[in-house]
Scaffold this active site. Structure first.
Site, mmCIF file in Angstrom:
data_model
loop_
_atom_site.group_PDB
_atom_site.id
_atom_site.type_symbol
_atom_site.label_atom_id
_atom_site.label_comp_id
_atom_site.label_asym_id
_atom_site.label_seq_id
_atom_site.Cartn_x
_atom_site.Cartn_y
_atom_site.Cartn_z
ATOM 1 C CB THR A 179 -25.587 28.309 -0.983
ATOM 2 O OG1 THR A 179 -24.492 28.474 -0.087
ATOM 3 C CG2 THR A 179 -25.108 27.656 -2.259
ATOM 4 C CG ASP B 47 -22.055 30.280 10.642
ATOM 5 O OD1 ASP B 47 -21.952 31.519 10.485
ATOM 6 O OD2 ASP B 47 -21.438 29.457 9.934
ATOM 7 C CG ASP C 166 -20.692 30.452 4.534
ATOM 8 O OD1 ASP C 166 -21.854 30.195 4.204
ATOM 9 O OD2 ASP C 166 -20.349 31.465 5.141
HETATM 10 P P1 ADP Z 1 -27.160 27.762 2.494
HETATM 11 O O1 ADP Z 1 -25.977 28.651 2.296
HETATM 12 O O2 ADP Z 1 -28.237 28.078 1.504
HETATM 13 O O3 ADP Z 1 -27.638 27.741 3.897
HETATM 14 P P2 ADP Z 1 -26.265 25.076 2.953
HETATM 15 O O4 ADP Z 1 -25.034 24.496 2.370
HETATM 16 O O5 ADP Z 1 -26.256 25.392 4.405
HETATM 17 O O6 ADP Z 1 -26.664 26.325 2.090
HETATM 18 O O7 ADP Z 1 -27.462 24.064 2.648
HETATM 19 C C1 ADP Z 1 -28.759 24.305 3.109
HETATM 20 C C2 ADP Z 1 -29.688 23.301 2.511
HETATM 21 O O8 ADP Z 1 -29.306 21.973 2.872
HETATM 22 C C3 ADP Z 1 -31.111 23.478 3.005
HETATM 23 O O9 ADP Z 1 -31.971 23.426 1.902
HETATM 24 C C4 ADP Z 1 -31.332 22.281 3.941
HETATM 25 O O10 ADP Z 1 -32.682 21.882 3.990
HETATM 26 C C5 ADP Z 1 -30.476 21.256 3.272
HETATM 27 N N1 ADP Z 1 -30.092 20.148 4.170
HETATM 28 C C6 ADP Z 1 -29.507 20.188 5.363
HETATM 29 N N2 ADP Z 1 -29.327 18.950 5.876
HETATM 30 C C7 ADP Z 1 -29.816 18.090 4.957
HETATM 31 C C8 ADP Z 1 -29.933 16.649 4.863
HETATM 32 N N3 ADP Z 1 -29.492 15.844 5.832
HETATM 33 N N4 ADP Z 1 -30.490 16.154 3.751
HETATM 34 C C9 ADP Z 1 -30.924 16.960 2.760
HETATM 35 N N5 ADP Z 1 -30.841 18.281 2.781
HETATM 36 C C10 ADP Z 1 -30.296 18.855 3.860
#
Ligand code: ADP
Ligand code: MG
Length: 531
Positions: free
Chosen positions: A95, A384, A61
């Site tokens: 992020t 979350d 995270d």
């Molecule tokens: P943040 O702290 O920004 O929420 P995360 O590690 O949760 O970071 O990543 C969020 C990103 O991952 C978003 O842009 C979301 O669209 C993308 N995401 C989630 N699942 C998938 C997937 N299966 N394939 C591609 N991107 C994904």
């Protein structure tokens, strides 16, 4: 785009100061973004954090990584504040917001090198941000029940395994639906939903109770341990007689003085108990202690009492029962009392637990699991999920995930930039480029080629529309609505707004230092000679 020292060595001192401030600030932002870059997306890596005491936390995270890091640089701290704000407002997308800020700054530096004044960059970024918000509204879709679930589990993807994510999503949505009509601060859902960890059962047996459950046993076991409906008083303090602060100053030469005081104390307590009784109160919940002398009096008045509540639990009881939290028992009014629908004590794992149910919207999430690590992880996942679920129920719009939204916005902004005259146009393009950091890093973290993917995404979107994104689990470009990869609108828009504001505030520092330079004058017309 590596910044070399001689680039900043210009004649004009004001400009040198301005330029090197920007270089330093951008470098700090890039370094910080570099620290969390690898955590983005469901295939992002975990980071192991070790604090001064040697305790270890493994997380992927972004905000946790940043808030735990000890950072001195003011720009880096501004970015950390941005990610914390993202967490507070949207509970997700931290992020993303930091990566985006760093990239906006990197591109701003590049623009300043080719002669775009910071004030024009700021203006262009602002325009691009506003235009992005309009576009986002246009491509957003209303989420149905299944999509709501998908979105919430997407936010948990990569953090916990999918069966736990499913369970926590279900509980979070149940709670969020109950809270849907509540307005309030960013912390509403934290205040109204208590988390109680119980060391038995499986995480998948976790449940939501419409009421407050606390580890507590009544003070006097001869008072009733359960009741269907009744009246309650919530006291923020102790149930104590008048304090004898004057003690020290009294010359005790007469035993009558002491017994006089004793008598007054007793009378005072009796009056307090009587006022409860007069208001038909049968349940007393107290933040601090209850004096020994009061216990039999309360029992005789048929009042069951509990002490040493946490303040937050008392707030939840007030919400449930409609009572006010009173500080002074001497001023108890009927309107301060509340009514509960039921209360009972049950034994869980050999420990007594009190449940109070009422009409108000407050709940307890009972998080089960045999080890503390499992329970902590489940609770974090629930937090979350609830944060996102609560906001999503109130704002049920979704955008395509997997980089699709950012690719779409980048394409749209490049076209839009041509409608602008002057150098803002370049800043809008810089903004568009910055957005591509998201699909680029998602690809990188999945071991895919970022350049190929960005090109392919752009090409396929121009044919098939903006819901074409990258599924990093399969490594394929696809219609992400079919793969259930969605981001909540409020998360994506807050990330863009927060990043734009942060980048602008760094540029503004720079702008102050450059105050003597006319925006219309190219700033780096000497740079060719310098090289
Ligand atoms: P943040 O702290 O920004 O929420 P995360 O590690 O949760 O970071 O990543 C969020 C990103 O991952 C978003 O842009 C979301 O669209 C993308 N995401 C989630 N699942 C998938 C997937 N299966 N394939 C591609 N991107 C994904
Ligand atoms: Mg996330």
């Amino acid at each position: 785009m590596v910044e070399s020292e001689h680039d900043v060595a210009l004649q004009d001192t004001d400009r040198i100061e301005g330029r090197s401030a920007l270089v330093n600030n951008v470098n700090a932002a890039i370094a910080l973004a570099g620290a969390i870059r690898s955590t983005l997306g469901p295939r992002g890596a975990d980071k192991m954090l070790v604090d001064e005491n040697g305790s270890v936390l493994v997380t992927n995270d972004g905000v946790t990584v940043l808030e735990t890091a000890k950072v001195e640089h003011p720009t880096a701290n501004l970015l950390i504040a941005t990610s914390s704000a993202q967490d507070r407002v949207a509970r997700d997308g931290t992020t993303t917001s930091v990566l985006l800020t760093a990239e906006l700054l990197r591109n701003a530096l590049e623009l300043s090198r080719i002669g775009v004044h910071p004030s024009l960059i700021m203006k262009g970024y602002q325009l691009a941000c506003e235009e992005s918000m309009k576009q986002i509204e246009m491509i957003a879709r209303d989420a149905d029940d299944k999509q709501m679930k998908d979105v919430i589990s997407t936010t948990l993807a990569g953090k916990v395994d999918s069966s736990l994510a499913g369970k926590m999503t279900e509980l979070a949505l149940e709670a969020a639906n109950i809270l849907s009509s509540i307005e309030g601060s960013d912390d509403v859902e934290k205040i109204r939903v208590k988390r109680l960890q119980i060391s038995s059962g499986k995480a998948s047996d976790s449940e939501l109770v419409r009421g407050l459950v606390v580890r507590k046993k009544r003070l006097d076991s001869s008072t009733p341990k359960d009741s269907e409906t009744g009246r309650i008083v919530v006291l923020d303090g102790g149930f104590e007689p008048l304090s004898l602060e004057l003690d020290a100053q009294i010359e005790i030469n007469d035993t009558g003085v002491i017994s006089g005081f004793q008598k007054r104390k007793t009378t005072h307590l009796e009056r307090m108990v009587k006022s409860l009784k007069d208001n038909a109160v049968d349940l007393l919940c107290v933040r601090d202690g209850i004096s020994d002398e009061a216990i039999p009096m309360l029992r005789d008045a048929g009042i069951t009492s509990y002490r040493r509540f946490e303040r937050e639990d008392l707030e939840r009881i007030c919400i449930l029962t409609g009572s006010s939290m009173i500080r002074d028992m001497n001023r108890l009014k009927k309107s301060d009392t509340g009514s509960y629908l039921s209360r009972f004590e049950t034994k869980i794992n050999d420990t007594w637990h009190l449940t109070i149910e009422g009409e108000g919207e407050a709940m307890t999430a009972i998080i089960k699991g045999t080890t503390p690590i499992i329970r902590e992880e489940s609770e974090r996942a629930f937090d979350d999920a609830l944060g996102v679920a609560f906001r999503l129920v109130n704002n049920p719009f979704i955008l395509p995930g997997g980089g699709a939204t950012q690719i779409h916005l980048a394409r749209h902004l490049r076209a839009y930039s041509t409608s602008q005259r002057g150098r803002e146009q370049l800043a809008i393009e810089g903004f568009a480029d910055a957005l591509e950091i998201i699909p680029r890093v998602l690809s990188e973290n999945a071991g895919l080629d970022p350049i190929d993917n960005i090109l392919a995404l752009s090409a396929q979107q121009s044919e098939k529309g903006e819901w074409i994104g990258l599924d990093v689990m399969s490594g394929k470009i696809c219609d992400v609505s079919k793969s259930g990869i969605h981001d909540p609108l409020f998360v994506s828009s807050q990330a863009i707004i927060g990043a734009t504001e942060a980048a602008i505030s760094v540029l503004r520092i720079d702008d102050v230092l450059w105050a003597k330079v006319e925006p219309s004058t190219p700033d780096w017309n000497h740079s060719e000679d310098e090289d």
